[in-house]
Design a protein around this motif. Structure first.
Motif, mmCIF file in Angstrom:
data_model
loop_
_atom_site.group_PDB
_atom_site.id
_atom_site.type_symbol
_atom_site.label_atom_id
_atom_site.label_comp_id
_atom_site.label_asym_id
_atom_site.label_seq_id
_atom_site.Cartn_x
_atom_site.Cartn_y
_atom_site.Cartn_z
ATOM 1 N N ARG A 175 -2.849 10.297 -5.233
ATOM 2 C CA ARG A 175 -2.705 9.620 -6.528
ATOM 3 C C ARG A 175 -1.296 9.054 -6.681
ATOM 4 O O ARG A 175 -1.114 7.948 -7.209
ATOM 5 N N ARG A 176 -0.303 9.790 -6.230
ATOM 6 C CA ARG A 176 1.076 9.319 -6.322
ATOM 7 C C ARG A 176 1.290 8.078 -5.455
ATOM 8 O O ARG A 176 1.922 7.105 -5.879
ATOM 9 N N LEU A 177 0.763 8.121 -4.244
ATOM 10 C CA LEU A 177 0.917 6.982 -3.340
ATOM 11 C C LEU A 177 0.164 5.761 -3.862
ATOM 12 O O LEU A 177 0.643 4.626 -3.741
ATOM 13 N N THR A 178 -1.001 5.999 -4.435
ATOM 14 C CA THR A 178 -1.755 4.894 -5.028
ATOM 15 C C THR A 178 -0.980 4.274 -6.174
ATOM 16 O O THR A 178 -0.929 3.043 -6.321
ATOM 17 N N ALA A 179 -0.344 5.115 -6.994
ATOM 18 C CA ALA A 179 0.464 4.607 -8.104
ATOM 19 C C ALA A 179 1.638 3.777 -7.594
ATOM 20 O O ALA A 179 1.955 2.714 -8.146
ATOM 21 N N GLU A 180 2.287 4.234 -6.514
ATOM 22 C CA GLU A 180 3.417 3.490 -5.956
ATOM 23 C C GLU A 180 2.964 2.159 -5.361
ATOM 24 O O GLU A 180 3.614 1.124 -5.542
ATOM 25 N N ALA A 181 1.844 2.181 -4.641
ATOM 26 C CA ALA A 181 1.330 0.945 -4.042
ATOM 27 C C ALA A 181 0.873 -0.030 -5.118
ATOM 28 O O ALA A 181 1.181 -1.229 -5.058
ATOM 29 N N LEU A 182 0.146 0.473 -6.103
ATOM 30 C CA LEU A 182 -0.356 -0.379 -7.175
ATOM 31 C C LEU A 182 0.793 -0.966 -7.991
ATOM 32 O O LEU A 182 0.794 -2.162 -8.307
ATOM 33 N N GLY A 183 1.764 -0.129 -8.328
ATOM 34 C CA GLY A 183 2.897 -0.611 -9.111
ATOM 35 C C GLY A 183 3.685 -1.681 -8.379
ATOM 36 O O GLY A 183 4.057 -2.710 -8.958
ATOM 37 N N THR A 184 3.946 -1.463 -7.086
ATOM 38 C CA THR A 184 4.690 -2.454 -6.307
ATOM 39 C C THR A 184 3.879 -3.730 -6.142
ATOM 40 O O THR A 184 4.426 -4.837 -6.168
ATOM 41 N N CYS A 185 2.564 -3.579 -5.980
ATOM 42 C CA CYS A 185 1.674 -4.740 -5.874
ATOM 43 C C CYS A 185 1.758 -5.604 -7.131
ATOM 44 O O CYS A 185 1.950 -6.827 -7.052
ATOM 45 N N LEU A 186 1.632 -4.976 -8.284
ATOM 46 C CA LEU A 186 1.664 -5.729 -9.540
ATOM 47 C C LEU A 186 3.049 -6.311 -9.814
ATOM 48 O O LEU A 186 3.172 -7.405 -10.368
#
Length: 220
Positions: free
Chosen positions: A3-14
């Motif tokens: 979940r943490r990695l998904t949040a980091e990837a999603l945040g950087t993507c956006l």
């Protein structure tokens, strides 16, 4: 961790989708470079406030390998976690550039031809990254709840007072090397920016560790 990695990837993507997408939109709407930069600046500062507020409780909302390195050196992030965080941020950033291209009908990847190099540019990136880390570490000591606004406002200002327009982020730099649009950077120039960003961040960590070091014998 997932979940943490998904949040980091999603945040950087956006974040990257906002940087690249707003740059494309600004460039299409005006021939005035200053106005285009303003159109690129405001959405970037705004999205940082939103993303850090929403995703911060999940992962810390670093969205930046240089920031993650600082927290690893502070022993607040494990070295194994640093590797995973950085990979997620870089992959997310690249995905963000692709998303922006898809929204505007461009090829998925278009290596940038925007030349951004030289001592002034590198020094600017060092200053931008130094300021970003100092704002984050100082904010965590004084007003943790204000971090989203502090970071968003700092980057908004740094777009304009630095010659490099304040990339201040290795993952974003890599992603911006893949877009031949307003916000791009030539791939050949990206390593110099990344070295300057890391150097600026480490210098800020050293200064912050001294500035906010608890005084011996002083009680609250």
């Amino acid at each position: 961790m997932m979940r943490r990695l998904t949040a980091e990837a999603l945040g950087t993507c956006l974040l990257v989708a906002t940087v690249v997408g707003s740059g494309i939109m600004a460039e299409r709407l005006t021939d005035d470079v200053a106005l285009a930069l303003l159109g690129n600046t405001l959405p970037t500062g705004a999205i940082l406030v939103v993303l850090i507020t929403v995703l911060g409780p999940l992962s810390g909302a670093h969205f930046n390998p240089m920031v993650s390195l600082v927290f690893a050196l502070k022993r607040e992030l494990g070295w194994r976690e640093l590797g995973f965080y950085s990979a997620a941020q870089i992959v997310g950033g690249i995905a963000g550039a692709i998303v922006a291209h898809l929204m505007f009908g461009l090829d998925l990847v278009t290596p940038s031809e925007n030349v951004r190099t030289g001592m002034a540019q590198w020094f600017s990136e060092g200053v931008a990254s130094f300021g970003l880390v100092l704002v984050i570490l100082g904010g965590l000591r004084s007003r943790p709840d204000s971090i989203p606004w502090l970071v968003g406002l700092y980057i908004t200002a740094a777009y304009w007072f630095t010659a490099s327009t304040s990339f201040a982020n290795p993952a974003v730099t890599i992603a911006r090397a893949l877009t031949n649009t307003f916000s791009g950077i030539r791939p050949l120039d990206a390593p110099g920016f990344i070295v300057a960003q890391v150097a600026g961040g480490l210098l800020a960590l050293a200064l912050a560790s001294w500035l906010w070091r608890p005084a011996q014998g002083v009680t609250k």
